[in-house]
Design an enzyme around this catalytic site. Sequence first.
Site, short mmCIF file in Angstrom:
data_model
loop_
_atom_site.label_atom_id
_atom_site.label_comp_id
_atom_site.label_asym_id
_atom_site.label_seq_id
_atom_site.Cartn_x
_atom_site.Cartn_y
_atom_site.Cartn_z
N LYS A 177 0.86 -1.18 0.00
CA LYS A 177 0.00 0.00 0.00
C LYS A 177 0.89 1.23 0.00
O LYS A 177 2.04 1.18 0.46
CB LYS A 177 -0.90 0.03 1.24
CG LYS A 177 -2.15 0.87 1.07
CD LYS A 177 -3.21 0.11 0.29
CE LYS A 177 -4.45 0.94 0.03
NZ LYS A 177 -5.52 0.14 -0.57
P1 NAD Z 1 -13.27 7.43 -3.27
O1 NAD Z 1 -12.29 8.50 -3.04
O2 NAD Z 1 -13.74 7.17 -4.65
O3 NAD Z 1 -14.57 7.65 -2.36
C1 NAD Z 1 -14.52 7.86 -0.99
C2 NAD Z 1 -15.87 8.50 -0.65
O4 NAD Z 1 -15.99 8.52 0.76
C3 NAD Z 1 -16.00 9.93 -1.14
O5 NAD Z 1 -17.27 10.11 -1.74
C4 NAD Z 1 -15.93 10.75 0.15
O6 NAD Z 1 -16.67 11.94 0.08
C5 NAD Z 1 -16.54 9.77 1.13
N1 NAD Z 1 -16.18 10.05 2.52
C6 NAD Z 1 -14.99 10.40 3.05
N2 NAD Z 1 -15.12 10.57 4.38
C7 NAD Z 1 -16.42 10.31 4.67
C8 NAD Z 1 -17.18 10.31 5.87
N3 NAD Z 1 -16.62 10.61 7.04
N4 NAD Z 1 -18.49 10.01 5.80
C9 NAD Z 1 -19.08 9.69 4.62
N5 NAD Z 1 -18.41 9.67 3.46
C10 NAD Z 1 -17.10 9.98 3.50
O7 NAD Z 1 -12.61 6.13 -2.63
P2 NAD Z 1 -12.92 4.60 -2.93
O8 NAD Z 1 -11.92 4.13 -3.89
O9 NAD Z 1 -14.37 4.42 -3.17
O10 NAD Z 1 -12.53 3.96 -1.51
C11 NAD Z 1 -13.46 3.87 -0.44
C12 NAD Z 1 -13.06 2.73 0.45
O11 NAD Z 1 -13.01 1.55 -0.32
C13 NAD Z 1 -11.66 2.87 1.09
O12 NAD Z 1 -11.66 2.28 2.35
C14 NAD Z 1 -10.79 2.06 0.14
O13 NAD Z 1 -9.60 1.61 0.77
C15 NAD Z 1 -11.73 0.94 -0.18
N6 NAD Z 1 -11.38 0.22 -1.39
C16 NAD Z 1 -11.36 0.82 -2.60
C17 NAD Z 1 -10.97 0.10 -3.73
C18 NAD Z 1 -10.96 0.69 -5.11
O14 NAD Z 1 -10.67 -0.05 -6.06
N7 NAD Z 1 -11.29 1.94 -5.29
C19 NAD Z 1 -10.63 -1.26 -3.59
C20 NAD Z 1 -10.70 -1.85 -2.34
C21 NAD Z 1 -11.07 -1.10 -1.24
#
Ligand code: NAD
Length: 419
Positions: free
Chosen positions: A109
Amino acid sequence: MIATTKAANAYDVALENFDTAADVMGLSNDIREMIKYPERVLTVTIPVRMDNGNIHHFEGYRVQHSMVRGPAKGGIRYHPQVTLDEVKALATWMTWKCAVVNIPFGGAKGGVTCDPKHMSQGELQRMTRRYTSAILPLIGPERDIPAPDVYTNPQTMAWIMDTYSMTKGYPIPGVVTGKPISLGGSLGRNEATGRGVFYTIQSACEHLGLELKGATVAVQGFGNAGSIAAQLLHAAGAKVIAASDSTGCVYNKDGLNVPELILMKALCGHVEGFPESEAISPSELLALKCDILVPAALENTVREDNASTVRAKIVAEAANGPLTPAADRILQNKGVFIIPDILCNAGGVTVSYFEWVQDEQHLFWEAQDVYNRLERVMKTAFRDVLKIHLEQKVPMRIAANMLGIGRVAEAVQLRAIYP
Ligand code: NAD
């Protein structure tokens, strides 16, 4: 084992989950010593010329937790709260996650402590290129392959690919995944995490005898993972009654129009003010009476102090580490069915693997082919974890950790890495 009556930091949580699973498995101390800790930890300073002409330095990290089963794999996060411990935790989870879905990668990471919402595209590009140069000795298609995470996206990956390729003198698309399609990205990668979340929810509903059509859903974090999961659940006939982002939460007891909400988020950057919805608070969203709660934002969302308010039947962890161990225990005792993060959100890394395979072969697949393969991988992983959960009578999280840790432990023994 550490005490976790209050919210521990993410790395403590990762170590505690490891120990709990390792104890149930009866894993020897030798094996624990070999696979528990990150193999490499790099901290870098990233000086960036900001638009006002001044140089500002950012702190960045790349952690390779394990390369036992293959090259290290893991996203890069840009967020003000990024810390080394958070990156170590996320890298550790990547190792078990890749093993749960049985793809030949280890875990890594990266992250930069910054506030991307208040940076221009030029500043973000300069920071990304400098960060890439700083972690360059660690990355490469055969050794460590970054991908997007919170507040990084295909454009970020394109900058990383270009910076890396410039040092070699020819394009090397396989150094990152989650790239734009025109640079060797895979069809279906952008929606892969949300799609994987959806497949595991389908499997959970089947197991619990819960009809997905008409089921009520609340999504905390309407970003890449959360919004795509919401879209697929909506298309399958579920009612997404609430959604939130960092600016606010919207609610409609009859179900939100998810495609319209996605459009509004894309155009305006927030969900707040969505027509035919009422504003609710973040704590009200978590406490909604619904069938499925999808935490899809950051770590430690459900904690000891608010876990008892959760009324969902299923918690599908689209985010990494959204429940603290104390919250986990409270929800278990309430009989909530938890789809743990290292299973639930593994669709992203699975299609990243497909992208890497396509880049290496210079042969690209159709979207439906990607979806079919992803569905097979996710549903097989769900079945494998469920089997351990039912046979060994352990919570789903421990079962997923046992599956992932068991596969890494077997690999390290077969390789006889530390004779
Ligand atoms: P992203 O940046 O696309 O979206 C994150 C969202 O969370 C945003 O809309 C933001 O406004 C919202 N957010 C932030 N703080 C918040 C809060 N306190 N309350 C409510 N909403 C809040 O990110 P993502 O890629 O969707 O990642 C989200 C989660 O999924 C993370 O934990 C990430 O590690 C996990 N994840 C993502 C992927 C991927 O491929 N994108 C893969 C595995 C895991």
